[in-house]
Design a protein around this motif. Structure first.
Motif, mmCIF file in Angstrom:
data_model
loop_
_atom_site.group_PDB
_atom_site.id
_atom_site.type_symbol
_atom_site.label_atom_id
_atom_site.label_comp_id
_atom_site.label_asym_id
_atom_site.label_seq_id
_atom_site.Cartn_x
_atom_site.Cartn_y
_atom_site.Cartn_z
ATOM 1 N N LEU A 165 42.561 30.722 34.055
ATOM 2 C CA LEU A 165 41.344 31.089 34.796
ATOM 3 C C LEU A 165 40.057 30.631 34.111
ATOM 4 C CD1 LEU A 165 42.487 34.652 35.878
ATOM 5 C CD2 LEU A 165 41.923 32.795 37.444
ATOM 6 N N LEU A 190 49.245 39.349 49.364
ATOM 7 C CA LEU A 190 50.209 39.078 48.293
ATOM 8 C C LEU A 190 51.164 40.255 48.113
ATOM 9 C CD1 LEU A 190 48.315 37.456 45.261
ATOM 10 C CD2 LEU A 190 50.267 36.495 46.492
ATOM 11 N N THR A 211 41.373 30.557 45.110
ATOM 12 C CA THR A 211 40.232 31.335 45.609
ATOM 13 C C THR A 211 38.951 30.849 44.950
ATOM 14 O OG1 THR A 211 41.576 33.311 45.869
ATOM 15 C CG2 THR A 211 39.213 33.657 45.760
ATOM 16 N N ARG A 240 48.243 30.968 41.605
ATOM 17 C CA ARG A 240 47.791 29.972 42.582
ATOM 18 C C ARG A 240 46.725 30.583 43.500
ATOM 19 N NH1 ARG A 240 49.937 28.714 47.399
ATOM 20 N NH2 ARG A 240 51.795 29.903 46.900
ATOM 21 N N THR A 241 46.974 31.826 43.936
ATOM 22 C CA THR A 241 46.001 32.499 44.794
ATOM 23 C C THR A 241 44.679 32.694 44.047
ATOM 24 O OG1 THR A 241 47.823 33.669 45.836
ATOM 25 C CG2 THR A 241 45.624 34.516 46.279
ATOM 26 N N ALA A 242 44.794 33.152 42.789
ATOM 27 C CA ALA A 242 43.582 33.425 42.007
ATOM 28 C C ALA A 242 42.762 32.144 41.820
ATOM 29 C CB ALA A 242 43.956 34.008 40.652
ATOM 30 N N ASP A 291 43.337 38.877 50.337
ATOM 31 C CA ASP A 291 44.414 38.111 49.700
ATOM 32 C C ASP A 291 45.305 39.004 48.841
ATOM 33 O OD1 ASP A 291 43.535 35.828 50.884
ATOM 34 O OD2 ASP A 291 42.500 35.028 49.121
ATOM 35 N N LYS A 337 53.605 40.488 51.004
ATOM 36 C CA LYS A 337 54.610 39.443 50.840
ATOM 37 C C LYS A 337 55.633 39.826 49.777
ATOM 38 C CE LYS A 337 54.137 34.547 50.222
ATOM 39 N NZ LYS A 337 53.158 33.484 49.904
ATOM 40 N N ARG A 391 41.584 39.356 38.748
ATOM 41 C CA ARG A 391 41.784 37.920 38.551
ATOM 42 C C ARG A 391 41.000 37.120 39.592
ATOM 43 N NH1 ARG A 391 43.096 40.528 34.327
ATOM 44 N NH2 ARG A 391 44.995 39.944 33.261
ATOM 45 N N GLY A 392 40.116 37.802 40.287
ATOM 46 C CA GLY A 392 39.264 37.104 41.245
ATOM 47 C C GLY A 392 39.852 37.017 42.641
ATOM 48 N N ILE A 393 40.981 37.689 42.860
ATOM 49 C CA ILE A 393 41.604 37.662 44.187
ATOM 50 C C ILE A 393 40.944 38.728 45.060
ATOM 51 C CG2 ILE A 393 43.782 38.053 45.418
ATOM 52 C CD1 ILE A 393 45.212 37.043 42.857
ATOM 53 N N ASN A 394 40.484 38.350 46.261
ATOM 54 C CA ASN A 394 39.759 39.319 47.084
ATOM 55 C C ASN A 394 40.704 40.319 47.757
ATOM 56 O OD1 ASN A 394 40.756 38.219 49.520
ATOM 57 N ND2 ASN A 394 39.161 36.655 49.501
ATOM 58 N N LEU A 438 45.135 42.638 40.678
ATOM 59 C CA LEU A 438 44.951 41.384 41.418
ATOM 60 C C LEU A 438 43.467 41.050 41.568
ATOM 61 C CD1 LEU A 438 47.679 41.815 44.194
ATOM 62 C CD2 LEU A 438 47.858 40.573 42.046
ATOM 63 N N ASP A 460 52.700 32.394 42.448
ATOM 64 C CA ASP A 460 51.945 32.714 43.665
ATOM 65 C C ASP A 460 50.629 33.414 43.323
ATOM 66 O OD1 ASP A 460 53.011 31.775 45.942
ATOM 67 O OD2 ASP A 460 53.844 33.692 46.650
ATOM 68 N N PHE A 461 50.751 34.349 42.408
ATOM 69 C CA PHE A 461 49.626 35.155 41.944
ATOM 70 C C PHE A 461 48.535 34.248 41.370
ATOM 71 C CE2 PHE A 461 48.541 37.680 37.883
ATOM 72 C CZ PHE A 461 47.412 38.254 38.426
#
Ligand SMILES: Nc1ncnc2c1ncn2[C@@H]1O[C@H](COP(=O)(O)OP(=O)(O)O)[C@@H](O)[C@H]1O
Ligand SMILES: [Mg+2]
Lengths: 258, 262
Positions: free
Chosen positions: B160, A230, B107, B102-104, A226, A233, A220-223, A217, B99-100
């Motif tokens: 991305l 995720l 952000t 969309r979050t990426a 988050d 969830k 892909r740039g997700i901190n 995760l 969801d994955f």
């Protein structure tokens, strides 16, 4: 869908082919009783809102049944007995702060089975004690407990019993607690099996999410925050096939982690 | 112009040194291919570039343009525009692909994020890669075949829009049709965005689609030879052994057999 709610000791129901009976305790020392019999194949949504209560719930599952249970409130001691001669699927979510729960599953007819999926977010204290009795041949139990411990403590004890001569049973227990704090959590799985002819598995995992999942995760740039949200969830919503329950869980996730 | 620069990188995992004084520089508009036997540290290299905490950097620097990556967290590196298409993409239950992504993307785009545009682009890209529409609402890579997982990496790449792309064995597990789609889509992306690309592969067949600027042979944690496409032929004929005058097997990298198939 059929609906039964027990809120502040008051029973409300809108049901078809289901018999329900509620016997309210007269004082703090007594235990209230809720008896539910399914008389036909049915879906049932059960809401419990409990405040410092003791309650025994007795289900007689005489037909294939899908049961959705949501428990709210402050604290309670509840015993559930599921007496099954057909097929029962349970999706259950505990939103209650503090709970002491005993769950007894009796598979009372050949080929009867239970598929039980439970979710919870630990905020105070939660104790679960499961007893799964495979009383007849070829019975199947699949029990999944998925808990995220935010700041409380969670203990799960789960015991499966298969006596001698009870052949061809499948007994699966899949327990996982994601412990996000340093409080103690425990899972004690036991299989008491007196026959060779059984397919039994238990897994018990307590820990955080795996580094590899988080790395995927993050990559892909997700901190971190988050990513963790995720995963929480995903963990709590997987296999929740009921929209009402799904929405309640989603809301609780948002309230707890945003 | 973007440049990824790796200088004297030495990396260990579990106290075992995997990368040894590794050097490489990749610029926008270049495609680099790394070939090398199994266990030589190719995947390690790609994960270290993104800061996987399983690996310890003992020595050396990684720069993206003038930014030293060594001390940046993985998500910060990714947001600079570095993307890794993994050899073994994770399966994550319950978290949907939608969801994955969309979050990426939200952000990165913050207030500029537009859900409608996102959905439109996701739909379009799923079509372009010939993937099934319902995958969007399934858990990340959950129940995907090997080929579907690799396509999902390319889907993420397209969504991305990275500047520097690392593709680790993106061709393994693909059938002929999927290989063609993946190969062509990488080249389409390269032509449109002039990105820099590092491709790790065992197979000549991927290079039917992806045309390298440079080819590197990697062995025992460092590059032992660099050149152009002619190196691929050399490997194909001699295995990885010749390059350092030692005899060695090429493990499961059946380069020769793949060629015979064509
Ligand atoms: N997370 C890890 N934990 C332990 N050992 C690892 C890990 N990742 C890689 N290795 C070891 O590092 C070496 C190089 O692996 P890898 O980078 O996957 O090679 P390649 O991609 O070239 O086949 C192998 O010996 C492998 O076992
Ligand atoms: Mg590899």
């Amino acid at each position: 869908m059929n609906r039964i709610s027990l809120v502040n000791n008051k029973l409300d129901s809108s049901i078809n082919d289901i018999k329900v009976e509620y016997i309210k305790a007269n004082n703090f020392f007594e235990i209230s009783k809720l008896n539910i019999d399914t008389l036909n194949s049915n879906d049932l949504y059960l809401v419990l809102d409990l405040d410092n209560e003791k309650l025994n719930i007795n289900f007689n599952i005489n037909h294939d049944t899908n049961l959705y249970i949501c428990v709210k409130g402050s604290s309670a001691k509840v015993k559930y007995s599921y007496n099954i001669i057909n097929s029962l699927s349970v999706l259950k979510y505990n939103a209650i702060d503090s709970i002491n729960e005993m769950v007894e599953v009796n598979l009372n007819k050949e080929n009867s089975n239970i598929n039980y999926i439970f979710k919870s977010i630990g905020t105070v204290k939660e104790n679960y004690d499961y007893v799964i009795n495979h009383n007849k041949l070829y019975t199947i139990s699949n029990i999944t407990n998925n808990c995220v411990n935010k700041e409380g403590s969670i203990n799960i004890q789960i015991s499966g019993y298969v006596k001698k001569d009870i052949k061809g049973c499948i007994c699966n227990q899949n327990n996982r607690i994601i412990n996000l704090c340093n409080n103690k959590c425990e899972i004690r799985p036991n299989l008491y099996i007196d026959t060779d002819d059984v397919d039994a598995n238990h897994s018990a995992l307590i820990g955080r999410f795996s580094n590899d999942e988080i790395f995927y995760l993050n990559s892909r740039g997700i901190n971190e925050v988050d990513a963790s949200n995720l995963l929480i969830k995903g963990f709590l919503l997987s296999n929740i096939s009921n929209e009402e329950l799904e929405n309640i869980i989603k809301e609780d996730i948002d309230n707890n982690w945003r | 112009m973007d440049t990824l620069k790796i200088i004297n990188l030495t990396v260990s995992v579990d106290d075992k040194v995997i990368l040894k004084d590794f050097n490489l520089e990749i610029k926008s508009g270049e495609i680099h291919v790394i070939m090398g036997p199994n266990g030589t540290g190719k995947s390690t290299l790609t994960k270290v570039i993104l800061g996987d905490k399983n690996y310890q950097v003992l020595k050396g620097e990684i720069y993206f343009n003038d930014i030293l990556l060594n001390d940046l967290a993985t998500d910060e590196r990714a947001r600079l525009g570095i993307f890794l298409g993994m050899q073994n993409p994770m399966e994550i239950e319950g978290v949907t692909n939608a969801d994955f992504l969309r979050t990426a993307i939200s952000t990165r785009e913050k207030d500029n994020f537009k859900l409608f545009d996102f959905i439109k682009e996701l739909d379009k890209t799923v079509d372009y890669l010939n993937m099934s529409k319902d995958m969007i609402h399934r858990g990340i890579n959950q129940g995907f075949s090997g080929g579907e997982k690799k396509k999902n990496e390319i889907l993420q790449m397209y969504m991305l829009k990275p500047k520097c792309i690392l593709l680790d064995e993106i061709d393994s597990g693909l059938d002929v049709d999927s290989l063609k789609i993946v190969g062509n889509s990488v080249m389409d992306y390269f032509r449109e965005y002039k990105s820099s690309i590092l491709v790790i592969t065992h197979y000549q067949r991927l290079l039917d689609y992806i045309k390298p600027t440079f080819v590197h042979i990697m062995k025992d944690g460092s590059i032992i030879k660099s050149g152009g496409s002619e190196l691929v032929k050399e490997v194909e004929q001699e295995g990885y052994g010749k390059q350092n005058k030692k005899f060695s097997s090429i493990g499961t990298c059946v380069v020769k057999e793949m060629i015979k198939d064509e």
